[in-house]
Design a protein around this motif. Structure first.
Motif, PDB file in Angstrom:
ATOM      1  N   VAL A 129     -30.248  53.809  81.840  1.00  0.00           N
ATOM      2  CA  VAL A 129     -29.464  54.972  81.392  1.00  0.00           C
ATOM      3  C   VAL A 129     -28.681  55.565  82.558  1.00  0.00           C
ATOM      4  CG1 VAL A 129     -29.617  57.332  80.510  1.00  0.00           C
ATOM      5  CG2 VAL A 129     -30.963  55.519  79.440  1.00  0.00           C
ATOM      6  N   SER A 130     -29.328  55.656  83.720  1.00  0.00           N
ATOM      7  CA  SER A 130     -28.645  56.199  84.901  1.00  0.00           C
ATOM      8  C   SER A 130     -27.463  55.326  85.294  1.00  0.00           C
ATOM      9  CB  SER A 130     -29.628  56.314  86.066  1.00  0.00           C
ATOM     10  OG  SER A 130     -30.590  57.312  85.828  1.00  0.00           O
ATOM     11  N   ASN A 131     -27.636  54.015  85.232  1.00  0.00           N
ATOM     12  CA  ASN A 131     -26.515  53.119  85.532  1.00  0.00           C
ATOM     13  C   ASN A 131     -25.371  53.332  84.545  1.00  0.00           C
ATOM     14  OD1 ASN A 131     -27.655  51.861  87.769  1.00  0.00           O
ATOM     15  ND2 ASN A 131     -28.644  50.283  86.539  1.00  0.00           N
ATOM     16  N   LEU A 132     -25.736  53.482  83.273  1.00  0.00           N
ATOM     17  CA  LEU A 132     -24.696  53.694  82.253  1.00  0.00           C
ATOM     18  C   LEU A 132     -23.966  55.008  82.494  1.00  0.00           C
ATOM     19  CD1 LEU A 132     -23.790  52.124  79.670  1.00  0.00           C
ATOM     20  CD2 LEU A 132     -25.066  53.828  78.374  1.00  0.00           C
ATOM     21  N   ALA A 133     -24.679  56.040  82.903  1.00  0.00           N
ATOM     22  CA  ALA A 133     -24.038  57.335  83.187  1.00  0.00           C
ATOM     23  C   ALA A 133     -23.038  57.201  84.327  1.00  0.00           C
ATOM     24  CB  ALA A 133     -25.103  58.371  83.525  1.00  0.00           C
ATOM     25  N   ARG A 134     -23.364  56.400  85.345  1.00  0.00           N
ATOM     26  CA  ARG A 134     -22.416  56.188  86.448  1.00  0.00           C
ATOM     27  C   ARG A 134     -21.170  55.455  85.960  1.00  0.00           C
ATOM     28  NH1 ARG A 134     -27.508  54.434  89.032  1.00  0.00           N
ATOM     29  NH2 ARG A 134     -28.382  56.317  89.977  1.00  0.00           N
ATOM     30  N   ASP A 135     -21.368  54.510  85.059  1.00  0.00           N
ATOM     31  CA  ASP A 135     -20.205  53.818  84.477  1.00  0.00           C
ATOM     32  C   ASP A 135     -19.314  54.789  83.702  1.00  0.00           C
ATOM     33  OD1 ASP A 135     -21.319  51.432  85.444  1.00  0.00           O
ATOM     34  OD2 ASP A 135     -22.370  51.050  83.566  1.00  0.00           O
ATOM     35  N   LEU A 136     -19.953  55.649  82.912  1.00  0.00           N
ATOM     36  CA  LEU A 136     -19.190  56.611  82.108  1.00  0.00           C
ATOM     37  C   LEU A 136     -18.398  57.554  83.004  1.00  0.00           C
ATOM     38  CD1 LEU A 136     -21.903  57.372  79.409  1.00  0.00           C
ATOM     39  CD2 LEU A 136     -19.669  56.318  78.983  1.00  0.00           C
ATOM     40  N   TYR A 137     -18.996  57.980  84.110  1.00  0.00           N
ATOM     41  CA  TYR A 137     -18.233  58.803  85.060  1.00  0.00           C
ATOM     42  C   TYR A 137     -17.018  58.044  85.565  1.00  0.00           C
ATOM     43  CZ  TYR A 137     -16.664  60.277  89.614  1.00  0.00           C
ATOM     44  OH  TYR A 137     -15.853  60.604  90.670  1.00  0.00           O
ATOM     45  N   GLY A 138     -17.230  56.777  85.976  1.00  0.00           N
ATOM     46  CA  GLY A 138     -16.105  55.997  86.490  1.00  0.00           C
ATOM     47  C   GLY A 138     -15.008  55.803  85.465  1.00  0.00           C
ATOM     48  N   LEU A 139     -15.390  55.779  84.179  1.00  0.00           N
ATOM     49  CA  LEU A 139     -14.403  55.627  83.103  1.00  0.00           C
ATOM     50  C   LEU A 139     -13.735  56.943  82.745  1.00  0.00           C
ATOM     51  CD1 LEU A 139     -16.414  53.195  80.796  1.00  0.00           C
ATOM     52  CD2 LEU A 139     -14.338  52.647  82.101  1.00  0.00           C
ATOM     53  N   GLY A 140     -14.165  58.032  83.399  1.00  0.00           N
ATOM     54  CA  GLY A 140     -13.569  59.338  83.111  1.00  0.00           C
ATOM     55  C   GLY A 140     -14.167  60.025  81.905  1.00  0.00           C
ATOM     56  N   GLN A 141     -15.257  59.504  81.376  1.00  0.00           N
ATOM     57  CA  GLN A 141     -15.928  60.118  80.215  1.00  0.00           C
ATOM     58  C   GLN A 141     -17.035  61.045  80.730  1.00  0.00           C
ATOM     59  OE1 GLN A 141     -16.896  57.135  77.180  1.00  0.00           O
ATOM     60  NE2 GLN A 141     -15.293  55.807  77.998  1.00  0.00           N
TER      61      GLN A 141
ATOM     62  N   LYS B 215     -16.982  67.694  87.201  1.00  0.00           N
ATOM     63  CA  LYS B 215     -15.864  67.066  86.500  1.00  0.00           C
ATOM     64  C   LYS B 215     -15.652  67.644  85.099  1.00  0.00           C
ATOM     65  CE  LYS B 215     -14.049  64.257  89.420  1.00  0.00           C
ATOM     66  NZ  LYS B 215     -12.677  64.564  89.877  1.00  0.00           N
ATOM     67  N   THR B 216     -16.676  68.302  84.566  1.00  0.00           N
ATOM     68  CA  THR B 216     -16.491  68.987  83.283  1.00  0.00           C
ATOM     69  C   THR B 216     -16.124  70.458  83.484  1.00  0.00           C
ATOM     70  OG1 THR B 216     -18.889  69.366  83.174  1.00  0.00           O
ATOM     71  CG2 THR B 216     -18.018  67.459  81.978  1.00  0.00           C
ATOM     72  N   GLY B 217     -15.847  70.820  84.729  1.00  0.00           N
ATOM     73  CA  GLY B 217     -15.352  72.168  85.006  1.00  0.00           C
ATOM     74  C   GLY B 217     -16.410  73.217  85.251  1.00  0.00           C
ATOM     75  N   GLN B 218     -17.673  72.829  85.349  1.00  0.00           N
ATOM     76  CA  GLN B 218     -18.758  73.787  85.562  1.00  0.00           C
ATOM     77  C   GLN B 218     -19.060  73.863  87.060  1.00  0.00           C
ATOM     78  OE1 GLN B 218     -21.893  73.229  82.318  1.00  0.00           O
ATOM     79  NE2 GLN B 218     -20.636  71.380  81.999  1.00  0.00           N
ATOM     80  N   PHE B 219     -18.137  74.479  87.789  1.00  0.00           N
ATOM     81  CA  PHE B 219     -18.158  74.410  89.242  1.00  0.00           C
ATOM     82  C   PHE B 219     -19.371  75.101  89.859  1.00  0.00           C
ATOM     83  CE2 PHE B 219     -13.232  74.156  89.226  1.00  0.00           C
ATOM     84  CZ  PHE B 219     -13.312  72.821  88.833  1.00  0.00           C
ATOM     85  N   GLY B 220     -19.728  76.267  89.350  1.00  0.00           N
ATOM     86  CA  GLY B 220     -20.841  77.011  89.938  1.00  0.00           C
ATOM     87  C   GLY B 220     -22.155  76.259  89.840  1.00  0.00           C
TER      88      GLY B 220
ATOM     89  N   GLY C 296      -6.568  52.913  82.713  1.00  0.00           N
ATOM     90  CA  GLY C 296      -6.286  53.204  81.318  1.00  0.00           C
ATOM     91  C   GLY C 296      -5.447  54.464  81.191  1.00  0.00           C
ATOM     92  N   ALA C 297      -4.675  54.534  80.118  1.00  0.00           N
ATOM     93  CA  ALA C 297      -3.700  55.619  79.974  1.00  0.00           C
ATOM     94  C   ALA C 297      -4.344  56.990  79.833  1.00  0.00           C
ATOM     95  CB  ALA C 297      -2.791  55.343  78.776  1.00  0.00           C
ATOM     96  N   ASP C 298      -5.541  57.074  79.245  1.00  0.00           N
ATOM     97  CA  ASP C 298      -6.159  58.370  78.995  1.00  0.00           C
ATOM     98  C   ASP C 298      -7.240  58.738  80.000  1.00  0.00           C
ATOM     99  OD1 ASP C 298      -4.603  59.072  76.841  1.00  0.00           O
ATOM    100  OD2 ASP C 298      -5.958  58.205  75.350  1.00  0.00           O
ATOM    101  N   HIS C 299      -7.375  57.957  81.038  1.00  0.00           N
ATOM    102  CA  HIS C 299      -8.325  58.348  82.081  1.00  0.00           C
ATOM    103  C   HIS C 299      -7.850  59.652  82.730  1.00  0.00           C
ATOM    104  CE1 HIS C 299     -10.682  58.310  85.803  1.00  0.00           C
ATOM    105  NE2 HIS C 299     -11.423  57.329  85.298  1.00  0.00           N
ATOM    106  N   PRO C 300      -8.758  60.599  82.977  1.00  0.00           N
ATOM    107  CA  PRO C 300      -8.331  61.874  83.583  1.00  0.00           C
ATOM    108  C   PRO C 300      -7.516  61.703  84.857  1.00  0.00           C
ATOM    109  CG  PRO C 300     -10.592  62.067  82.813  1.00  0.00           C
ATOM    110  CD  PRO C 300     -10.209  60.626  82.645  1.00  0.00           C
TER     111      PRO C 300
END
Length: 808
Positions: A542-554, A593-598, A742-746
């Protein structure tokens, strides 16, 4: 001595801890003195903890148990847990006392002593302790010896007591044993002394080295005679302690070894609980062992153990050694990666060296040592695994004519692989790589490409290559290794799945997050088919998948997946295990990356401090955590603090990995973003220009890190008013980002924002505004309309693209 000890402990400044060391020969009563102090002064303390301190592993394990008692967050990482316990004690207001019993070497307590707020007592035979805090424990005075004997033996006269004390040399241990013997057997003192003299004469006539007090030997010789006559199985049980460690031995360990082919009648006694319990009681009855009230733990004084080794004839000594080795091999559960087996591995661990298993003649006995290497690694005792591994390799790699197994022996090579793992985890990556390469070459030469040990070691080769920055070579190595795993193990085997995880790491580092995601998703599905959601292998995937999702901008998906698994991860491994800390870093990244800076800043701060405390400032994971924290600080408006941290991290990256390593380049790109934020545009531009060139050479012009450097350099050009060049770079970067991300990557949308702003400045202003508005709307759909980056884009602010490298 008790008064001196109490005074020294009570008058010392609480701001620092000065251990009070009870020092003296074996058998003079150091441990008893410490126990008496605890008994008399227990009400003065809110917490008292007794620590068996023969070696560092035992100290760490005892501190871990103290952590449970203090209700600290659990962790399988023993070193980190010990540090957390010591920190908790240093901040504790109520008085506490730790007793470190039988410390062999003062250096072994390095970083395992609390620093302030409490009291520490140490018992030791070692004369190397500093003079400060030393209380010498000596032999009894004659009057004390006589008093002790008269207390125990009601029918003994003062004259007999004096004769006995004279014969026993006023050694407290010998006096205690002889008095107990008299009380249990009723043997007249004159008869006891005659037997004693006979045995001492035998000892001297045989020319045995009297390394230990003859008084102790004489008592044991008399006791053995009686024990062998009355309870042969108890005598054999006692003889086991010549090759067991000094700490209490559990009856559970003895029972676990009951299937071993050891000597009779002890073999039969181990198989019948009633007889075993009676045998244990016989040891206690004759004063030869201490047994806890429940009869489940047996302890023989270490001085008695030493004398046992000298008293036993050569044939009985060899028989006892073989019995212990067979018993431990039988009790060994194997499979040290499986948590249910850890309690028995913990029971076996203290006896590895005493049982001389490193020099055992059979493979199944030496396998106990190999399992201990892996067990220590799995519970987070990386230092213990490394230290034992060094000792094992020194013994086994020697040629057979020198008593070793030879460097090409299968078990020597397995031990080498385990040592490499421990060294790498502790940050000694160059040495780990050298060991892995030599081990791999020997395995291939002696066992072949497709042997299981060769395949397992090949996984380490890929990690070493990534750490060295040789990413294409690592990819090739892991691809070839996976092919062999598929041929040997098949698609569904756990070893194959782990190798797929390694291959996905290569994809991530090389920027192919989609390919990594697809592979990790399949691996996770396969684990879920056979394992629960809380199994460590599932959680790791699951942790590996989460790192992939971050790299994909999700980012939202990455945050959700990792948060969902975190509690199970913490419950399984503890809050400070390396894998848990890596998962928490992913959460900190996704929060930002989701804007929750604090919240991202707070999580990242704790994360980097935890890594630094456990692995040190120069470890790869610590440096990555520092950069995550620096990125969070910059995003939350603390760019000056971020600059200090990032600047130091870059220097450490360069020293640790080299200036051209991709991890160093990524850190410098992040540093340039911070420099730009603070108005240091010239230094930022110089940094980006250098990083862009190196990244393009090392991983290619389309790699995500290269594109981040290009985005940064375009921002530098705008600050230098070179708008035409900046716009051309924005367009080129946007095209490459659409192709690779990809076109929709942040980050692709960030590139489009910058290109739209550039078009307004140097091209068609209306078209630029339209493109910018279209991109802002799309960014709102991807990140949210209230996301800080969406709001900044709407205000016409150029976007930055920072980097969060995955672990190698």
């Amino acid at each position: 001595m008790l008064a001196e000890l109490a005074s020294a402990l009570q008058t010392h400044n609480k701001a620092s801890v000065l251990p009070q060391t009870l020092r003296g020969y074996g058998g003079v009563g150091k441990t008893q003195l410490a126990m008496e102090y605890v008994y008399r002064n227990g009400s003065d303390y809110s917490l008292i903890w007794w620590i068996p301190a023969e070696d560092r592993s035992q100290v760490r394990e005892s501190l871990a148990e103290l952590g449970k008692a203090l209700k600290l967050p659990p962790s399988q990482d023993m070193t980190q847990t010990a540090a957390a316990v010591l920190n908790a004690l240093a901040s504790r207001d109520q008085p506490w006392l730790l007793v470190y019993d039988n410390v062999d070497d003062p250096e072994s307590l390095r970083d395992l002593l609390p620093t302030s707020q409490g009291h520490v007592i140490v018992t030791s035979r070692n004369n190397a302790w500093a003079a400060a805090g030393i209380i010498e424990v000596d032999l009894f005075k004659r009057a004390e010896s006589v008093e002790l004997i008269l207390r125990r033996g009601k029918t003994i006269t003062a004259a007999e007591a004096d004769r006995l004390a004279e014969k026993l040399g006023d050694l407290p241990l010998a006096l205690d044993q002889a008095a107990n013997w008299h009380a249990e057997t009723g043997m007249p003192i004159s008869e006891y002394l005659d037997l004693f003299d006979m045995n001492i004469e035998e000892l001297l006539s045989e020319g045995k080295p009297v390394t230990y007090p003859t008084t102790v030997y004489g008592f044991l010789a008399v006791a053995f005679q009686k024990l062998r006559a009355d309870s042969p199985e108890a005598a054999q049980l006692l003889e086991l302690f010549a090759f067991l460690g000094p700490e209490p031995v559990s009856v559970a360990l003895l029972r676990a070894g009951r299937g071993a082919e050891i000597s009779s009648p002890l073999r039969e006694a181990l198989q019948r609980p009633i007889i075993l319990n009676r045998t244990v009681r016989d040891l206690r009855r004759f004063g030869l062992a201490k047994v806890d009230p429940n009869g489940q733990r047996i302890q023989v004084h270490r001085l008695n153990q030493m004398v046992l080794r000298e008293e036993l004839r050569a044939d009985r000594l060899e028989e006892s050694r073989a019995n212990v080795q067979k018993l431990l091999a039988q009790a060994n559960p194997g499979y040290p990666d499986e948590a249910p087996n850890w309690p028995m591995h913990a029971e076996i661990g203290p006896h590895i060296r005493a049982a001389e298993l490193l020099s055992a003649k059979t493979e199944n006995r030496r396998a106990v040592v190999l399992d201990q290497l892996r067990y220590k690694f799995k519970i987070g005792d990386y230092e213990g695994s490394r230290d034992l591994g060094e000792t094992v390799i020194a013994a086994w790699a020697a040629p057979p004519e020198q008593g070793g197994l030879g460097p090409d022996h299968e078990q020597t090579l397995i031990a080498s692989r385990h040592l490499g793992d421990a060294l790498r985890f502790l940050g000694d990556t160059k040495r780990a790589r050298a060991i892995d390469q030599e081990t791999f070459a020997r395995l291939r030469r002696n066992f072949g490409e497709n042997h299981e040990h060769t395949l397992n070691t090949a996984n380490s080769i890929g990690v070493d290559l990534r750490i060295a920055g040789e990413f294409e070579a690592a990819l090739k190595s892991d691809e070839e290794n996976l092919k062999r795993h598929l041929a040997v193990y098949g698609e569904q085997d756990a070893n194959t799945l782990r190798t797929k995880n390694n291959l996905a790491v290569n994809y991530r580092i090389l920027g192919d997050f989609q390919r990594a995601y697809e592979l990790d998703l399949r691996v996770l599905a396969q684990w879920r088919e056979r394992l629960s959601e809380t199994d460590g292998r599932t959680l790791f995937s699951v942790s590996n998948l989460a790192r992939d999702l971050y790299g994909l901008g999700q980012y939202e998906e990455a945050l959700g997946e990792q948060r969902k698994a975190l509690t199970g991860y913490q419950d399984l491994l503890g809050r400070e295990h390396n894998d848990v800390l890596l998962a928490e870093r992913t959460i900190a990244i996704a929060l930002r990356k989701t804007g929750q800076f604090g919240e991202a800043r707070d999580v990242a701060r704790k994360n980097y401090r935890d890594f630094d405390h456990r692995f040190g400032a120069d470890h790869e994971h610590t440096l990555a955590a520092v950069m995550t924290f620096a990125n969070a600080l910059r995003a939350s408006g603390a760019a000056t603090e971020a600059l200090s941290l990032a600047g130091d991290a870059v220097e450490r990256y360069e020293h640790r990995f080299g200036a051209r390593h991709l991890l160093t380049v990524a850190a410098r790109i992040n540093l340039a973003v911070i420099l730009r934020t603070l108005g240091e545009k010239d230094e930022a531009r110089a940094t980006d220009e250098a990083c862009l060139g190196i990244a393009a050479e090392v991983v290619g012009p389309d790699h995500p890190y290269t594109l981040c450097a290009a985005t940064g350099l375009a921002n530098d050009l705008v600050l230098d008013h070179d708008l035409e060049q900046a716009y051309r770079m924005d367009l080129d970067t946007l095209e490459k980002s659409r192709r690779s991300r990809g076109a929709d990557h942040p980050y692709t949308l960030s590139c489009a924002i910058n290109a739209g702003l550039g078009m307004q400045k140097v091209g068609d202003s209306a078209a630029g505004r339209a493109r910018l508005q279209e991109t802002v709307e799309r960014m709102a759909q991807v990140l949210g309309s209230e996301h800080p980056e969406t709001l900044d884009a709407g205000r016409g602010k150029r976007a930055e693209c920072d980097i969060e490298p995955p672990p190698t």
